[in-house]
Write an enzyme that holds these catalytic residues in place. Structure first.
Site, PDB file in Angstrom:
ATOM      1  CB  THR A   1      -1.034   0.081   1.221  1.00 52.37           C
ATOM      2  OG1 THR A   1      -1.486   1.517   1.204  1.00 52.37           O
ATOM      3  CG2 THR A   1      -0.092  -0.149   2.589  1.00 52.37           C
ATOM      4  CB  VAL A   2       0.852   4.209  -2.150  1.00 50.11           C
ATOM      5  CG1 VAL A   2       1.367   3.590  -3.445  1.00 50.11           C
ATOM      6  CG2 VAL A   2      -0.478   4.725  -2.167  1.00 50.11           C
ATOM      7  CG  ASP A   3      -2.961   4.874   1.560  1.00 50.78           C
ATOM      8  OD1 ASP A   3      -2.356   5.733   0.921  1.00 50.78           O
ATOM      9  OD2 ASP A   3      -3.996   4.234   1.672  1.00 50.78           O
TER      10      ASP A   3
ATOM     11  CD  GLN B   1       0.891  10.710  -5.683  1.00 49.56           C
ATOM     12  OE1 GLN B   1       1.347  11.005  -4.289  1.00 49.56           O
ATOM     13  NE2 GLN B   1      -0.409  11.337  -5.980  1.00 49.56           N
ATOM     14  NE  ARG B   2      -2.850   3.898  -7.830  1.00 50.20           N
ATOM     15  CZ  ARG B   2      -4.146   3.777  -7.762  1.00 50.20           C
ATOM     16  NH1 ARG B   2      -4.478   4.125  -6.329  1.00 50.20           N
ATOM     17  NH2 ARG B   2      -4.802   2.832  -8.292  1.00 50.20           N
TER      18      ARG B   2
END
Lengths: 418, 418
Positions: free
Chosen positions: B142-144, B297-298
């Site tokens: 997860t990018v989070d 970005q992701r």
């Protein structure tokens, strides 16, 4: 003839490779000490000349000058400032001559786009019109790709590569998500008057991506556009839209100007991307994401096109060689020899033929429906995004971009207010 | 024990490196034919399992599977779909077991974030609660960056690198232009609840860039913010602002929701970046540019962090090794050994401790004024953006990303409506 000093300045919006041209100018000038003394760079462009705010590039190490080749932005500062005509503002030209005389400047290298070519042309006339001998050479630069005669403009190829790669990556992302989530991705790109950058988005079509392009050259027709998008979503499950910031209605009004007001009643400046995305949601109900690349696209040295970097350097190099050979009032150009294999050489154009001429995108580069690019356009664009010219990275994971010392040359004159 | 087939699925928002985990899972499974037969991938995540829409990964060449390591997005499709609890929706679990049985599936590899860890945990209980023997291993993604126990989450390091590099490049650009033009650059980044991605923008401070960060963890205070920005512009001539999409007022209202209406009276969805940029213009008068990176970005595999790619692969690899060793209901983790030199190893966490636990950014990572990151945060982030893992590029200047064949396994069951 004893050596004269050179003035170099960066003008207008900067790019990922304008510093590569600066590198070409300075490194080449250093090879000709018999003809060229110091290279003085204008701090913040031509304003540096008018304000006698000159940077002594001889105080920068050869490593730092070499590092300019891999550093985005304008290392000496740029400006948005256009000299008026000689008739309208003689004082500015007299000041330039005063500064050139005070610092023994005999060469003027101006690194910019269309407006700057005009300024450079005016400076190239100083010898004839005001009796001060100076050789003015324009070094082309503009992401807008709108200078005439040259095959393309340094800065454009790298933006084109960035937009094509970014649109491809985001399209892969949307394709993964489309079953239950986002089906529409809208990417807004630069290009208020010409669709060159938007066109680069069309290069991903041959990678299997359904893409619809909104060009500033084509008046926006909402119904036709929705039909295009809907057909692509129905066929592929998703659709990518690349929209130029300059997209407008038949009456000339930009889509980005929606006359919106915020809670305080202030006019709200939006982008074209959210407007287009919301329109699709309203008309077709598809979930969307949108991005506005803005400066990221023109500063993205991390993904520069190798051919762009090489051409930017070669144009700076040749500008100096032309000057040393006695030329004045010209601009080195990129001349394309062949597409595949991609071959090019440096030619030259007279500034009189460059100044105030804008090269538009040929209409035969846009498909008949107005939403895509033709094979001729792909053949033109593909060589320009060829190759990768990565910057070095530091141990901290960031690119090793140089910030110069930028030491001033001692001032000799009275102050001058621009 | 005879070999069982494995199920693998991608879940939630995809990243630049989730396919590297898929590559790790599939390549490692192929090394254990005694334990693992085929790997069946769910088309569009867990929905593929429920709908018996399985992709036969054995029909993909080893070159194509290897290419996944360098391809962004979810190669098998992802979905946003959370299984309810066993009590609330027993039919879905019964269906899963029916599909697993029909295709002799004994391993369940689920590649996702927090919600997916919860789903994986529920599946890991099927053996005990419903008598069907299956080993469920969660592969974090997860990018989070909000999964607990693991030092970081694959996908995040690459976004962090992209944001830091992009913000640095755009800041160099603004610095060049600030004398006569743009003085403010606002970059909007992902992270509705946590400021991990915004924090990455703070890494450019040590490169000499004045940067102000707006975290979702800190309630927006317009006066304090304007004072920060103005002070930086007065000192440096320009300022970069990195704003999380989740920035909100003390009452919880997002800045991006400005209640604006377009000419047709439709609610206008904006981004936080234009709102912040316009606010600065109103309050301080500075010219601005803004960008919204969104999916760029992701998906930016072209600038992935090498450590991120390696970890994503290693977590997929280890997930299979853990399964082969008989483990169930766990998640391999990244355990940091040291910062400098950066060393890490793969550990493991019990899914019971992972499911439904959100790791927030420690408040000691945010400076006291609320607008920057501390040295502790820089020490944490820097190793995650280390190294470049470039994809190969084709002759046409675009990255050589793979699109798989994605051939379906023959269906054996009745249709099931999700």
């Amino acid at each position: 003839m004893s050596a004269k000093n050179a003035f170099y300045a960066q003008s207008g919006g900067v790019t990922a490779v304008i510093n590569a041209s600066a590198c070409g100018v300075i490194e080449t000038a250093r090879k000709h000490p018999d003809k060229i003394g110091n290279v003085y760079a204008g701090r913040n462009g031509i304003i540096g000349a008018l304000e006698e705010d000159l940077i002594d590039t001889s105080l920068e190490s050869s490593d730092d000058i070499a590092a300019l080749k891999n550093t985005p932005s304008g290392g000496f500062g740029s400006c948005r400032f256009k000299l008026k005509s000689l008739e309208d503002n003689k004082a500015e030209y007299e000041r330039l001559i005063e500064v050139f005389k005070a610092h023994d400047i005999g060469y003027f290298f101006y690194n910019g786009g269309g407006d700057s070519a005009d300024t450079c042309y005016k400076v190239s006339q100083l010898s004839e019109k005001m009796g001060y001998p100076v050789q003015a050479i324009h070094v082309p630069k503009t992401v807008d790709n709108d200078l005439p005669i040259t095959d393309n403009c340094p800065g454009f190829g790298s933006v084109a590569k960035y937009i094509a790669v970014s649109a491809l990556e985001a399209s892969f992302d949307v394709r993964s998500m489309a079953k239950t989530s986002t089906k529409i991705f809208v990417l807004e790109v630069m290009g208020r008057h010409a669709g060159w950058i938007a066109a680069a988005g069309g290069l991903i079509e041959d990678e299997g991506i359904p893409v619809v392009i909104l060009f500033p050259e084509i008046e926006f027709d909402q119904d036709k556009f929705m039909a295009q998008v809907d057909a692509k979503v129905k066929e592929h499950g998703f659709c990518t839209i690349v929209v130029s910031e300059g997209i407008h209605y038949p009456d000339g009004k930009f889509l980005a100007e929606q006359g919106t007001r915020d809670n305080f009643g202030h006019a709200q400046l939006g982008g074209a991307a959210p407007v287009v995305a919301n329109m699709i949601k309203e008309a077709l109900g598809y979930k969307f994401h949108w991005a506005v690349a803005d400066y990221l696209q023109r500063a993205a040295r991390h993904l520069a096109s190798e051919s762009d970097v090489e051409q930017a350097y070669a144009l700076g190099e040749k500008a100096v060689e032309f000057a040393v050979a006695g030329e004045n009032s010209i601009m080195p150009t990129v001349d394309r020899i062949s597409n595949d294999p991609y071959e090019w050489k440096i030619g030259k154009a007279n500034l009189a033929d460059v100044a105030n001429v804008e090269k538009m995108m040929p209409m035969e580069y846009i498909t008949e429906d107005g939403f895509g690019i033709t094979q001729a356009c792909k053949d033109y664009l593909t060589p320009l995004i060829k190759g990768e010219a990565y910057p070095a990275y530091k141990a901290n994971g960031l690119p090793d971009y140089v910030t110069l010392k930028l030491q001033s040359v001692d001032q000799k004159l009275e102050k001058f207010e621009v």
